[in-house]
Scaffold this motif. Structure first.
Motif, mmCIF file in Angstrom:
data_model
loop_
_atom_site.group_PDB
_atom_site.id
_atom_site.type_symbol
_atom_site.label_atom_id
_atom_site.label_comp_id
_atom_site.label_asym_id
_atom_site.label_seq_id
_atom_site.Cartn_x
_atom_site.Cartn_y
_atom_site.Cartn_z
ATOM 1 N N LEU A 1 0.800 -1.227 0.000
ATOM 2 C CA LEU A 1 0.000 0.000 0.000
ATOM 3 C C LEU A 1 0.835 1.281 0.000
ATOM 4 C CD1 LEU A 1 -2.929 -1.029 2.388
ATOM 5 C CD2 LEU A 1 -2.933 -0.882 -0.110
ATOM 6 N N PRO A 2 1.924 1.369 0.782
ATOM 7 C CA PRO A 2 2.731 2.602 0.698
ATOM 8 C C PRO A 2 3.293 2.842 -0.701
ATOM 9 C CG PRO A 2 3.284 1.356 2.675
ATOM 10 C CD PRO A 2 2.411 0.464 1.846
ATOM 11 N N LEU A 3 3.745 1.774 -1.359
ATOM 12 C CA LEU A 3 4.286 1.921 -2.708
ATOM 13 C C LEU A 3 3.194 2.313 -3.694
ATOM 14 C CD1 LEU A 3 6.753 1.754 -4.507
ATOM 15 C CD2 LEU A 3 6.312 -0.697 -4.812
ATOM 16 N N ILE A 4 1.978 1.783 -3.503
ATOM 17 C CA ILE A 4 0.848 2.174 -4.347
ATOM 18 C C ILE A 4 0.614 3.678 -4.235
ATOM 19 C CG2 ILE A 4 -1.656 1.996 -4.633
ATOM 20 C CD1 ILE A 4 -1.426 -0.947 -3.800
ATOM 21 N N ALA A 5 0.615 4.194 -3.014
ATOM 22 C CA ALA A 5 0.407 5.633 -2.811
ATOM 23 C C ALA A 5 1.507 6.454 -3.474
ATOM 24 C CB ALA A 5 0.341 5.934 -1.311
ATOM 25 N N ILE A 6 2.746 5.983 -3.389
ATOM 26 C CA ILE A 6 3.870 6.721 -3.971
ATOM 27 C C ILE A 6 3.774 6.749 -5.494
ATOM 28 C CG2 ILE A 6 6.365 6.684 -4.313
ATOM 29 C CD1 ILE A 6 6.617 5.584 -1.463
ATOM 30 N N VAL A 7 3.535 5.576 -6.101
ATOM 31 C CA VAL A 7 3.483 5.502 -7.564
ATOM 32 C C VAL A 7 2.338 6.350 -8.110
ATOM 33 C CG1 VAL A 7 3.106 3.978 -9.540
ATOM 34 C CG2 VAL A 7 4.574 3.244 -7.655
ATOM 35 N N LEU A 8 1.152 6.235 -7.515
ATOM 36 C CA LEU A 8 0.021 7.016 -7.990
ATOM 37 C C LEU A 8 0.254 8.510 -7.796
ATOM 38 C CD1 LEU A 8 -3.049 4.886 -6.781
ATOM 39 C CD2 LEU A 8 -2.047 4.993 -9.071
ATOM 40 N N SER A 9 0.904 8.886 -6.705
ATOM 41 C CA SER A 9 1.187 10.301 -6.455
ATOM 42 C C SER A 9 2.183 10.853 -7.468
ATOM 43 C CB SER A 9 1.742 10.486 -5.034
ATOM 44 O OG SER A 9 0.793 10.101 -4.063
ATOM 45 N N VAL A 10 3.195 10.059 -7.806
ATOM 46 C CA VAL A 10 4.182 10.494 -8.795
ATOM 47 C C VAL A 10 3.509 10.700 -10.159
ATOM 48 C CG1 VAL A 10 6.209 9.778 -10.121
ATOM 49 C CG2 VAL A 10 6.172 9.478 -7.643
ATOM 50 N N TRP A 11 2.661 9.741 -10.554
ATOM 51 C CA TRP A 11 1.953 9.888 -11.823
ATOM 52 C C TRP A 11 0.989 11.071 -11.794
ATOM 53 C CZ3 TRP A 11 2.208 7.835 -16.646
ATOM 54 C CH2 TRP A 11 3.075 6.756 -16.826
ATOM 55 N N LEU A 12 0.370 11.324 -10.649
ATOM 56 C CA LEU A 12 -0.545 12.463 -10.524
ATOM 57 C C LEU A 12 0.205 13.777 -10.705
ATOM 58 C CD1 LEU A 12 -3.167 13.911 -9.808
ATOM 59 C CD2 LEU A 12 -2.643 13.520 -7.380
ATOM 60 N N VAL A 13 1.318 13.928 -10.016
ATOM 61 C CA VAL A 13 2.102 15.167 -10.131
ATOM 62 C C VAL A 13 2.597 15.361 -11.564
ATOM 63 C CG1 VAL A 13 4.212 16.327 -9.382
ATOM 64 C CG2 VAL A 13 2.775 15.153 -7.699
ATOM 65 N N ALA A 14 3.081 14.269 -12.174
ATOM 66 C CA ALA A 14 3.554 14.368 -13.551
ATOM 67 C C ALA A 14 2.421 14.772 -14.491
ATOM 68 C CB ALA A 14 4.162 13.033 -13.992
ATOM 69 N N GLY A 15 1.236 14.192 -14.290
ATOM 70 C CA GLY A 15 0.088 14.544 -15.125
ATOM 71 C C GLY A 15 -0.320 15.997 -14.962
ATOM 72 N N LEU A 16 -0.293 16.500 -13.727
ATOM 73 C CA LEU A 16 -0.644 17.897 -13.485
ATOM 74 C C LEU A 16 0.355 18.848 -14.132
ATOM 75 C CD1 LEU A 16 -1.728 17.708 -9.724
ATOM 76 C CD2 LEU A 16 -3.221 18.005 -11.713
ATOM 77 N N VAL A 17 1.642 18.518 -14.028
ATOM 78 C CA VAL A 17 2.673 19.380 -14.611
ATOM 79 C C VAL A 17 2.534 19.421 -16.132
ATOM 80 C CG1 VAL A 17 5.152 19.637 -14.979
ATOM 81 C CG2 VAL A 17 4.293 19.068 -12.710
#
Length: 260
Positions: free
Chosen positions: A230-246
């Motif tokens: 679960l921690p890794l899931i949160a990290i990966v999704l957060s990284v993709w979210l930030v990249a998508g927003l940028v």
């Protein structure tokens, strides 16, 4: 203005029969068909049926279809038909347009997930989580996964030159992710190189997060890493979210390329 734009988005969605069938009925049809065809009642001796496993994958896939594919196509078509140019020329703030889209995606996804869960409970005896911890996990995986999908839907819309060809371009991409991310098949039964390929993209982690909610804790040992991660899931999704927003902020355009 955001509320008014949200009403417009909902009306446009409900008046598009093709889009409603794609969003609501296709996942339900796939859930019924694949659950019946691959009728395995005891995956890895955990007592989990393939239908139960497939439900988590279809929830994740449905969120990707709604937030990524459908949103990217609709924005691309709006741009091709000069609807975005006309909207941009009005006093409507850009934030109201985007939040209207986001709220529409959120409402549609909630309805879609509710239908899939109800269907899974009726057909495949999927048990709803009985404790608050699992529902909290569901909440943050759902919000983070949908936000990630939506951000990339907006970002991808600017990369599509032709709204009419958007579906032909995005559908193969989504299908590849579905077949390699543990949606249509049990993830650990895929070749190792396909597993490593899927680990780069968010759908694999979104599906795994949903399995952590709707499958018994004993099934975690049958995952590729032997746990839900679960921690890794949160990290990966957060990284993709930030990249998508940028990327969305830097590349989004209101005009067609021909108008520049």
């Amino acid at each position: 203005m955001t509320a008014d734009r949200f009403v417009v988005e909902v009306k446009e969605f409900t008046r598009s029969r093709e889009q409603m069938i794609f969003i609501f009925f296709f996942p339900m049809i796939f859930l019924a068909l694949f659950g019946a065809i691959f009728n395995t009642d005891d995956l890895y001796g955990t007592g989990v049926s393939f239908g139960q496993y497939f439900l988590a994958g279809m929830i994740a896939s449905g969120m990707l279809n709604t937030g990524f594919q459908s949103l990217a196509i609709s924005i691309s078509i709006d741009r091709s038909e000069d609807a975005l140019k006309r909207i941009h020329a009005t006093p409507l703030p850009p934030t109201a347009y985007f939040f209207g889209k986001i709220l529409q995606v959120l409402v549609v996804s909630v309805v879609q997930v509710a239908l899939l869960i109800a269907m899974g409970a009726l057909l495949f005896d999927v048990s709803l989580p009985a404790d608050a911890w699992h529902w909290v996990t569901f909440a943050w995986v759902f919000v983070l996964g949908l936000a990630c999908s939506t951000a990339w839907g907006i970002a991808t819309s600017s990369l599509l030159r032709n709204g009419k060809a958007a579906s032909a371009i995005l559908t193969p991409v989504v299908l590849v992710l579905q077949f390699t991310s543990g949606v249509f098949f049990v993830f650990t039964e895929l070749p190792s190189w396909l597993q490593h390929f899927a680990e780069v993209f968010p759908l694999k982690w979104l599906a795994q997060g949903m399995r952590a909610v709707f499958l018994p804790d004993e099934f975690a040992a049958a995952e590729a890493a032997g746990s839900w991660q679960l921690p890794l899931i949160a990290i990966v999704l957060s990284v993709w979210l930030v990249a998508g927003l940028v990327i969305s902020a830097k590349t989004f355009r209101w005009l067609r390329l021909d108008d520049r």
